[in-house]
Structure formats: C-alpha cells, structure tokens
Scaffold this active site. Structure first.
Site, PDB file in Angstrom:
ATOM      1  N   LYS A 129      38.342  37.685  45.620  1.00 42.03           N
ATOM      2  CA  LYS A 129      38.557  37.587  44.164  1.00 42.03           C
ATOM      3  C   LYS A 129      39.182  36.233  43.879  1.00 42.03           C
ATOM      4  CE  LYS A 129      38.172  39.996  40.343  1.00 42.03           C
ATOM      5  NZ  LYS A 129      37.187  41.022  39.949  1.00 42.03           N
ATOM      6  N   ASP A 169      34.335  37.884  35.716  1.00 47.83           N
ATOM      7  CA  ASP A 169      35.330  38.943  35.492  1.00 47.83           C
ATOM      8  C   ASP A 169      35.904  38.639  34.097  1.00 47.83           C
ATOM      9  OD1 ASP A 169      36.896  41.222  36.971  1.00 47.83           O
ATOM     10  OD2 ASP A 169      38.475  40.029  36.078  1.00 47.83           O
TER      11      ASP A 169
HETATM   12  P1  NDP Z   1      35.807  40.534  29.361  1.00 42.04           P
HETATM   13  O1  NDP Z   1      36.596  39.279  29.374  1.00 42.04           O
HETATM   14  O2  NDP Z   1      34.364  40.490  29.019  1.00 42.04           O
HETATM   15  O3  NDP Z   1      36.485  41.603  28.383  1.00 42.04           O
HETATM   16  C1  NDP Z   1      37.780  42.025  28.573  1.00 42.04           C
HETATM   17  C2  NDP Z   1      38.169  42.912  27.386  1.00 42.04           C
HETATM   18  O4  NDP Z   1      39.433  43.492  27.659  1.00 42.04           O
HETATM   19  C3  NDP Z   1      38.319  42.145  26.087  1.00 42.04           C
HETATM   20  O5  NDP Z   1      38.034  42.980  25.013  1.00 42.04           O
HETATM   21  C4  NDP Z   1      39.797  41.766  26.114  1.00 42.04           C
HETATM   22  O6  NDP Z   1      40.350  41.520  24.849  1.00 42.04           O
HETATM   23  C5  NDP Z   1      40.409  43.000  26.729  1.00 42.04           C
HETATM   24  N1  NDP Z   1      41.641  42.622  27.457  1.00 42.04           N
HETATM   25  C6  NDP Z   1      41.753  41.714  28.450  1.00 42.04           C
HETATM   26  N2  NDP Z   1      43.022  41.589  28.850  1.00 42.04           N
HETATM   27  C7  NDP Z   1      43.715  42.453  28.096  1.00 42.04           C
HETATM   28  C8  NDP Z   1      45.072  42.811  28.029  1.00 42.04           C
HETATM   29  N3  NDP Z   1      45.990  42.218  28.825  1.00 42.04           N
HETATM   30  N4  NDP Z   1      45.441  43.775  27.151  1.00 42.04           N
HETATM   31  C9  NDP Z   1      44.512  44.363  26.342  1.00 42.04           C
HETATM   32  N5  NDP Z   1      43.204  44.060  26.366  1.00 42.04           N
HETATM   33  C10 NDP Z   1      42.819  43.130  27.215  1.00 42.04           C
HETATM   34  O7  NDP Z   1      36.023  41.191  30.809  1.00 42.04           O
HETATM   35  P2  NDP Z   1      35.163  42.323  31.529  1.00 42.04           P
HETATM   36  O8  NDP Z   1      34.640  43.276  30.529  1.00 42.04           O
HETATM   37  O9  NDP Z   1      34.238  41.641  32.445  1.00 42.04           O
HETATM   38  O10 NDP Z   1      36.278  43.019  32.450  1.00 42.04           O
HETATM   39  C11 NDP Z   1      37.055  44.136  31.993  1.00 42.04           C
HETATM   40  C12 NDP Z   1      37.645  44.863  33.187  1.00 42.04           C
HETATM   41  O11 NDP Z   1      36.575  45.325  34.044  1.00 42.04           O
HETATM   42  C13 NDP Z   1      38.545  44.043  34.098  1.00 42.04           C
HETATM   43  O12 NDP Z   1      39.543  44.883  34.650  1.00 42.04           O
HETATM   44  C14 NDP Z   1      37.605  43.599  35.216  1.00 42.04           C
HETATM   45  O13 NDP Z   1      38.301  43.305  36.412  1.00 42.04           O
HETATM   46  C15 NDP Z   1      36.777  44.865  35.371  1.00 42.04           C
HETATM   47  N6  NDP Z   1      35.484  44.681  36.026  1.00 42.04           N
HETATM   48  C16 NDP Z   1      34.551  43.806  35.538  1.00 42.04           C
HETATM   49  C17 NDP Z   1      33.329  43.690  36.161  1.00 42.04           C
HETATM   50  C18 NDP Z   1      32.246  42.836  35.601  1.00 42.04           C
HETATM   51  O14 NDP Z   1      31.119  42.895  36.126  1.00 42.04           O
HETATM   52  N7  NDP Z   1      32.466  42.071  34.544  1.00 42.04           N
HETATM   53  C19 NDP Z   1      33.030  44.405  37.408  1.00 42.04           C
HETATM   54  C20 NDP Z   1      34.043  45.378  37.790  1.00 42.04           C
HETATM   55  C21 NDP Z   1      35.227  45.458  37.135  1.00 42.04           C
HETATM   56  P3  NDP Z   1      40.683  39.988  24.388  1.00 42.04           P
HETATM   57  O15 NDP Z   1      39.354  39.412  24.038  1.00 42.04           O
HETATM   58  O16 NDP Z   1      41.586  40.176  23.232  1.00 42.04           O
HETATM   59  O17 NDP Z   1      41.325  39.318  25.550  1.00 42.04           O
END
Ligand code: NDP
Length: 449
Positions: A129, A169
């Site tokens: 990671k 991510d």
């Molecule tokens: P994105 O950046 O596309 O979206 C993240 C979302 O979560 C946004 O809506 C963001 O809001 C919100 N968010 C992020 N940080 C916080 C926080 N501290 N508190 C509240 N809301 C938060 O990321 P992903 O959708 O790709 O990833 C989301 C999760 O899924 C993570 O845990 C990631 O590790 C996990 N994941 C992702 C994979 C992938 O293929 N993308 C694979 C497996 C797991 P804002 O815009 O306001 O920051």
C-alpha cells in the site's frame, strides 16, 4: 489484548512496542492475531520459525520527499510512502491513497490487511500500500498532474510489473493513475502496462475495474443475505461516502432491487426517502467534483442534507460503510441495531471500530469484513494485469462474470472456514484465517527470506 491467545501475547506486545504510536496498525494487528490464535492451536507449525513475527513485519518500507510547485509558484512539500508488505504470493499489490491524514501507521495497516485480502482472491498477488499526505481537495488539474509526476519521480524506482503494482484508493482515481502512468512511461522509456492498475480504457485499463469494489461488495452481501433466504430486493440501504466504492455499490444494489436512501462525504450526508438519484450523485462527484450538499440543493423537495452528524442514524436494513477507516463506532452500531439493521458489508477498509463489530456480532447481524467484502477491486486489478500480460481486452460482461465468481468464492471460503473453526457465520474469523493460512503456507514453502 484480552482475546489474544496467550502464545501470541508476547509477540503482540513486541509488535506494539516496535510500531509505537501507529494506532490503526495496532488495531489491524489485534484483529488478525485474535483470529490466528485458533489456527495455531490446531496447526502449531504456523507458529514455528517466527512465521507470525515475519508475517507482521513489512518486507520493505519506503518514505520519500515529494516537492512540487503550486499554481501560485510556491514550493510545496509532501511525504510519499510505499509499504511493500508481503510478496509470498506474487508482486506487491495495493492502492495509493492521497489524503492529509496519511501517515506510516495508516499505510502499514492498509498493507497488512491487503496481504490477506489479496490471498483471499485466490489470485497470485502479494500485499502492499502507499500514498501521500497530499490533499487533492481544491487543487487544479495542473497541480494534481505536477504532484503525481513528482510522486512518481521517486516511486518508479521501486515498482514494476513483476515487483510492485500500485492502483487507486482514496483521492486517487482514473485521472491520477493516468498522470502517474504517463510519467512512469517517460522515465523508464517502457510501455509497461502492467505496472499500474485502474488505468483508463484507452491505454490498457480493464472494463469493470472502476465498478469492481462497489459491485463486489454488493455481490458478497447478496450471497450472505442468501444464506438467510433473503436478498437486497426491497431492502432500504445506507451507503456512506460518495466516492468510487460508494457510487458503484449503489449502482449494483439498485440493480439487485434495493433502495439506497442516504450517502455522504466528509462534510455531511443526504437523505432521500424517494431513493438516491445515482446519476445526480455521479454528475456531482465524478464530473463536477463538488460536495454532496449540492445533491440536496439540486434535488430540492423530499431530500435533506445534514452537515456533520452521523449517517448511521438513518434507519436501514443494510448498511455499506464505504468512506474510510473507523467511520462507524460503537454508538453508531447500537443505533443501527436498534433500527433493525440485518446486514453490514464493509466497502471501505476497517470502517467499523472493534466495538462496533462486536455489537453487530452479538446482535446476530450478518457482518462482512472489508478484507473479504471489498476484495473485488483488487481482484479485478489482477484481471487487468492478466489482460495486460496477454495483450488482451475482455468485454465488460466477461470481466464482471469473473468478478461475481471470485466474490462468491471468497464468501463461500470464509463461511466454510468459520464453520470449520467452530464459529459458523463469523465472516471476520473466516476471512482472517483463510487469508492467513494461504500466505503462511507459501511463506513456509519459501524458507526464511
Ligand atoms: P474516494 O476518494 O473515491 O472516496 C472516498 C469517499 O469517502 C469520499 O466521499 C470522501 O469524502 C469520503 N471520506 C474520505 N475520508 C473521509 C473521512 N476521513 N471522513 C469522512 N468521509 C471521508 O475513495 P474510494 O471510494 O476509492 O475509497 C473508499 C474506501 O474504500 C477506502 O477505505 C479505501 O481504502 C477502500 N477501498 C477502495 C478500493 C478501490 O478500488 N477504490 C478497493 C478496496 C477498498 P470527501 O470527498 O469529503 O473526502
């Protein structure tokens, strides 16, 4: 430390001490070692030759300076990370996160979890990671490009199709992968498509990769609901976040007949009892890169926005936390249980605190841990690597079919392992043990390296 097998307690104490202050990594170590205790009672050979200590120690950790120049001509400095955790099963594989909260402990916890998640997919990928404490919010396209180029200027020395294959991510989507692939290609003078996954379709990406994590979570939960003779059909769902994982979980839940009534970002959440309009969310988040509060403003009546607060106060049958780690705590779990939730699928990595997981399990709520439920993203990344290696490009249908099959296999493997270890229905235990045994078997075969 109370639930940890006594043979593992000294190991855990040393790990906590050697990784002082890394609280998310401690949390992940506790959770995995809690399950591993059952394995070593049955198979003491897995505790030989310091295998547990080796599996908990990253093979390599890289921390580097990322200097870049913003639109005001000011020099900015960020910190870059890549933790290459375990390569027993294949090249290191795992995403890059750009978020101001990123530090070594967070990257280490994610790399550790990734190792077992990747093993669960049954595909030949190790765990890693990376990321940076860079905050992309409010940055122009040019700033994002310059940052990605500077980041890759260092990272390119440490990655490669057969070495380490990063993906996206939080804060890293198709745009950022494109900029990083472009500069990697220039620096190395190689068109090495298999070095990054999550690429655009015009330059070696896989169909269904964008959708894979969210879809995969929905497939897993659908199968889990099936064990109780039910499904998403007609269920009220709450999905936190509104990024890549959340958006495509919504899409698949809708196609399964579920109704999504709330989603969020880090500023607040929206509730739309008529059902969230997915196309509007996509427009706001993927095209305009705006805040979710825009949704309520554009949608108007019947929908409301709550700044701050907890999305988990919204009553639902199924909850899919898909934003970030520790976003759902014990209090949230209690209100979900009181409101009658029947299933949880972790789209994000470790979104539920240990207390929340305990509350769900005590209440008999079906609980799918992230390392199993969100493995569809990395599994499809591995399918992207397969397509790149064979210079091929599959149809959306073929790729999604493989994804669905992989998710069903992961579900069944976790359920069977839980049963075998005397804890039927405990997917946390099933996932941890299945992943651990696959990595441990390979490490034993490879000797002390
Ligand atoms: P994105 O950046 O596309 O979206 C993240 C979302 O979560 C946004 O809506 C963001 O809001 C919100 N968010 C992020 N940080 C916080 C926080 N501290 N508190 C509240 N809301 C938060 O990321 P992903 O959708 O790709 O990833 C989301 C999760 O899924 C993570 O845990 C990631 O590790 C996990 N994941 C992702 C994979 C992938 O293929 N993308 C694979 C497996 C797991 P804002 O815009 O306001 O920051």
């Amino acid at each position: 430390m109370s639930h940890i097998d006594e043979k593992l307690q000294p190991i855990l104490s040393t790990l906590l001490h050697r990784n002082a202050g890394e609280k998310e990594f401690h949390q992940a170590l506790n959770e995995v070692l809690e399950s591993v205790g059952r394995v070593i009672s049955k198979h003491p050979e897995y505790a030989e030759e310091a295998l547990i200590e080796r599996i908990c120690e990253p093979e390599r950790q890289i921390i580097f300076r990322v200097p870049w120049i913003d639109d005001n001509n000011e020099v900015q400095i960020n910190r870059g990370f890549r933790v290459q955790f375990n390569s027993a099963l294949g090249p290191y594989k795992g995403g890059l996160r750009f978020h101001p909260s990123v530090n070594v402990g967070i990257i280490k916890f994610l790399g550790f979890e990734q190792t077992f998640k990747n093993a669960l997919t049954g595909l030949p990928i190790g765990g890693g990671k990376g990321g940076s404490d860079f905050n992309p919010r409010g940055r122009s396209n040019r700033e994002i490009m310059r940052f990605c180029q500077s980041f890759m200027m260092e990272l390119h020395r440490h990655i490669g199709e057969y070495i380490d294959v990063p993906a996206g991510d939080i804060g890293v989507g198709g745009r950022e992968i494109g900029y990083m692939f472009g500069i990697y290609k220039r620096l190395t003078n190689r068109y090495e498509a298999g070095v990054l996954t999550g690429k655009g379709l015009s330059y070696g990406g896989s169909r269904a990769r964008t959708e894979a994590t969210g879809y995969g979570n929905a497939y897993f939960v659908q199968r889990m609901l099936g064990t109780k003779g039910t499904s998403f059909d007609g269920k009220r769902c709450v999905i936190s976040g509104s990024g890549n994982v959340a958006i495509y979980a919504m899409e698949k839940v809708l196609s399964f007949g579920g109704k999504v009534v709330a989603c969020s970002d880090s500023d607040g959440y929206v509730v739309d009892d008529a059902g969230i309009d997915l196309e509007l969310v996509k427009q706001i988040k993927e095209v305009q890169r705006e805040r979710i509060s825009e949704y309520a403003r554009l949608k108007g009546s019947g929908c409301h926005y709550i700044k701050g607060g907890s999305i988990w106060d919204v009553p639902c049958d199924v909850a899919l936390p898909s934003a970030t780690q520790n976003e759902l705590n014990g209090g949230d779990a209690k209100s979900l249980v009181e409101n009658g939730v029947i299933a949880i699928g972790e789209g994000a990595n470790m979104p539920c605190t240990p207390e929340a997981v305990h509350i769900f399990q005590e209440a008999g709520v079906l609980f799918a841990p992230g390392k199993a439920a969100n493995a569809g993203g990395v599994a499809t990344s591995a399918l992207e690597m397969q397509q790149n290696a064979s210079r091929d490009s599959w149809t959306f249908e073929k790729t999604e079919e493989r994804l669905a099959e992989i998710m069903h296999n992961i579900h069944d493997a976790c359920a069977e392992t839980a049963e075998e270890y005397g804890a039927p229905g405990n997917y946390v235990l099933g996932a941890n043990i299945t992943g651990f045994v696959r990595v441990a078997e390979a490490m034993r075969a490879l000797g002390i390296v």
